[in-house]
Scaffold this active site. Structure first.
Site, PDB file in Angstrom:
ATOM      1  CG  HIS A 467      -1.780   1.186   1.363  1.00 42.81           C
ATOM      2  ND1 HIS A 467      -3.114   1.181   1.019  1.00 42.81           N
ATOM      3  CD2 HIS A 467      -1.523   2.456   1.801  1.00 42.81           C
ATOM      4  CE1 HIS A 467      -3.630   2.384   1.226  1.00 42.81           C
ATOM      5  NE2 HIS A 467      -2.679   3.175   1.714  1.00 42.81           N
ATOM      6  CD  GLU A 468       1.597   3.577   3.678  1.00 38.66           C
ATOM      7  OE1 GLU A 468       1.803   4.649   3.067  1.00 38.66           O
ATOM      8  OE2 GLU A 468       0.550   3.359   4.329  1.00 38.66           O
ATOM      9  CG  HIS A 471       0.384   6.342  -0.681  1.00 42.52           C
ATOM     10  ND1 HIS A 471      -0.635   7.062  -1.273  1.00 42.52           N
ATOM     11  CD2 HIS A 471      -0.147   5.777   0.439  1.00 42.52           C
ATOM     12  CE1 HIS A 471      -1.730   6.936  -0.546  1.00 42.52           C
ATOM     13  NE2 HIS A 471      -1.471   6.150   0.486  1.00 42.52           N
ATOM     14  CG  HIS A 474       0.312   8.878  -7.094  1.00 41.42           C
ATOM     15  ND1 HIS A 474      -0.816   9.265  -6.397  1.00 41.42           N
ATOM     16  CD2 HIS A 474       0.184   9.444  -8.323  1.00 41.42           C
ATOM     17  CE1 HIS A 474      -1.587  10.006  -7.170  1.00 41.42           C
ATOM     18  NE2 HIS A 474      -0.997  10.136  -8.335  1.00 41.42           N
TER      19      HIS A 474
END
Length: 678
Positions: A467-468, A471, A474
């Site tokens: 998940h991190e 980020h 991105h």
């Protein structure tokens, strides 16, 4: 003596940064920025290169100077650093409000927006100017002087309160410890958790086992310890942190801080012409109005709660039939849920842990993004960090370094709990015409290595890491060179979780799990029977987890929509109403969840926690395209890269999604992914 915060370095000199450097550097930088911007306006500079690019460079240097201080305050907190950080926040808030209310600066931006050269700017430059005009209005540029002054006071005070809230949660978390000398009291606790508790005791010169409220210590007790009294004791300590209840009662109480934050947020919104803070929050988000958000969350709750009630009833029935437990309390739910999961699927997080040693998971993660985006990730050894546990990496494409990141995986004292990504450097073009590479901080709170073995992750922690890293992708894969909309900058808050939740999907794919997992002793991949059980258990209690997230989201949004400072105990009242509507697990009377809800009182999710579920719809629908075309289909990966990751905040999120998917998102994609809908 030189101040490292005032030197332009490619990366922060963490070990050279001392608390006494911080305030003088902030003062000097803010003075220099004010002088430079005043001179630009006096010279009537009104074009991109002469004004906007210069201001971008000033803001970037300020961010590069204070950013490492803010990060270190979260990950290697000390009283001295905390004092310096907190002393700087009002100064920075004052400066930001001052710039946001600078009429001459606003006029200069407007003249660029309406001038003949605007059409010659690229898409990212245009979007950054449009966002800036919006943000001037949200900073009170249109207010009379007296109201502008009040707006500035509110902004300054809110920055102080937010930091105080976070400090109280950290202090309350660190303020509770329990030493257990009788191992039988920890019966059921997995060997890895016992080893960690034993190691913690040794490090603190204690005999036996040391338990704390850090997640690697707390969660195994709630999930596996057969000692119901200990489970309750730790649960009560955790859910009453920084409140008027529990073992730390009143010591770090956030009650008054919460009330003041909500009061000031409402006043700030009303100054700007909004009826409440929820409306103000949506001015920069993807959702169109408050009714849409409430409707979205309510629809999800109506579709999820019946399934969640069945899941909770199954736990209660199992506990009664197998353990003769008549009533399940909140501190029992994790324990009996794990027992039920083991009963149904013969699988548990602890059984899986040996197959997810950190080095294998990391190399597997890097292999996933290599296949998707044709990039390579290599560890570097010559970059200075803030702690010996931190590792650093370069990302390369076609042999050229395009980004860097720091990885700080383990829980420790003086480190804020949770997991997050933050930017260290943003991609932009410097005054010399060079590309500044994006750099990210990736932070988790996993168990450190114990007894010479590597850190062994639960599958849930693997999902958190992915998940991190989503980020991080991105931020780091952006092609945008205009800082205000580069990477995660300028992205609507309710779309910013799309890339992170999207990455989680590969943790559940057989083809990916083959190289994400390997037993830390034998090197064998997850055996077929365990893989089958893991995938079969994927949606175990997914409806219960959904309604829990909806409880947080509805509480946050309704609180900021309905808050009235003149009503007594409204915070608890709204939370109780939301729980009555959507929750299936009864909360005990002493629970004070809100006092530790750092996302909305210490972070940026105020009236925006719904973003997690909103973006889950986007990510589920986006991943469905990979399921249709192949989870490692290079063309689909390239399409996601160019449509979503590379454009940062330069494109409207709905346009971005439609560009990738060919249509708008559908809510049923999430419900199907979670097994709530067939």
């Amino acid at each position: 003596m030189t101040n490292p915060l005032l030197e332009r370095n490619e990366l922060p000199p963490f070990r050279a940064i001392l608390p006494n450097h911080v305030v003088p550097a902030v003062d000097q930088l803010l003075t220099a920025n004010r002088q430079e911007i005043t001179k630009l306006l006096e010279d009537n500079v009104c074009d991109w290169d002469g004004l906007i690019a210069v201001i971008e460079a000033l803001n970037d240097f300020l961010s590069q100077s204070f950013g490492p201080v803010s990060h270190m305050n979260s990950v290697v907190n000390t009283p001295e650093l905390r004092d310096a950080y907190n002393a700087s926040l009002p100064k920075l808030s004052e400066y930001q409000t001052e710039m946001g209310q600078n009429a001459d600066l606003f006029s200069a931006y407007q003249s660029i927006l309406t001038g003949p050269d605007f059409d010659t700017l690229d898409q990212a430059q245009k979007k950054s100017i449009e966002n800036a005009i919006r943000d001037f209005r949200l900073s009170g540029i249109d207010l009379p002087k007296k109201k502008q002054s009040r707006f500035a006071e509110i902004s300054k005070r809110l920055s102080e309160l937010s930091s105080q809230f976070s400090d109280n949660v950290l202090d309350a978390t660190m303020g509770w410890k329990k030493v257990v000398t009788d191992k039988s009291e920890l019966s059921g606790l997995p060997e890895n958790a016992l080893g960690l508790a034993r190691q913690m005791a040794e490090q603190n010169d204690e005999k036996g086992y040391l338990l704390t409220l850090d997640i690697p210590s707390y969660l195994p007790v709630l999930s596996y310890c057969e000692n119901e009294k200990l489970r309750r004791e730790m649960y009560e300590a955790f859910v009453t942190r920084a409140s008027d209840q529990g073992p730390g009662k009143g010591q770090w109480d956030n009650s008054e801080i919460i009330h003041e934050i909500l009061t000031l947020r409402k006043e700030r919104a009303e100054l700007l012409g909004f009826r409440n803070f929820a409306e103000l929050s949506l001015a920069t988000k993807m959702a169109q109005d408050t009714d849409q958000v409430i409707g979205f969350l309510t629809e999800l709750a109506e579709k999820s709660k019946p399934a969640a009630e069945k899941e909770f009833a199954a736990i209660c029935e199992f506990a009664q039939n197998e353990f003769d437990v008549k009533e399940i309390n909140a501190w029992d739910v994790n324990f009996y849920a794990e027992k039920l999961k083991e009963h149904r699927f013969s699988i548990s997080e602890e059984k899986l842990r040996p197959y997810f040693p950190e080095p294998t998971v990391l190399s597997g993660l890097f292999e996933v993004v290599r296949r998707l985006y044709d990039i390579e990730i290599e560890e570097t050894k010559n970059i200075e960090t803030w702690h010996e546990d931190v590792t650093t990496y370069n990302i390369t494409k076609d042999g050229i370094t395009i980004a860097r990141f720091y990885l700080d995986l383990y829980a420790r004292a003086n480190k804020r709990g949770g997991a997050w990504m933050d930017d260290c450097r943003v991609r932009r073009i410097t005054a010399k015409g060079e590309t500044q590479l994006p750099v990210a901080y990736l932070t988790c709170n996993f168990s450190a290595p114990v007894g010479g073995n590597p850190s062994l992750l639960t599958h849930t922690e693997v999902v958190t890491l992915f998940h991190e890293f989503g980020h991080g992708m991105h931020h780091m894969m952006t092609k945008v060179t205009c800082a205000p909309v580069s990477g995660v900058n300028g992205v609507a808050w309710d779309a910013v979780e799309l890339p992170s939740q999207f990455m989680e999907n590969w943790c559940w794919q057989e083809e990916a799990l083959a190289f994400i997992s390997a037993h830390f002793k034998t090197g064998e991949s997850l055996p077929p029977e365990m893989l089958e059980k893991l995938l079969a258990a994927k949606n175990f209690q997914s409806a219960m987890m959904t309604v829990r997230q909806l409880e947080f989201a509805l509480f946050d949004f309704r609180l900021h929509l309905e808050f009235d400072p003149n009503l007594d105990d409204q915070v608890q009242t709204i939370l109780n109403e939301v729980r009555n509507d959507v929750a299936v697990v009864p909360a005990p009377e002493f629970s004070r969840f809100q006092h530790g809800f750092s996302h909305i009182f210490g972070g940026g999710y105020a009236a925006g926690y719904y973003s997690y579920k909103w973006a889950e719809v986007l990510s589920a629908d986006a991943f469905a395209k990979f399921q249709e075309e192949g989870i490692f289909n290079r063309q689909t990966g390239e399409k996601f890269l160019t449509s979503i990751l590379e454009v940062g905040g330069s494109v409207d999120p709905m346009d971005m999604f439609v560009e990738f998917r060919g249509r708008e998102p559908e809510i049923d994609a999430l419900l199907k992914q979670d097994g709530i809908l067939e």
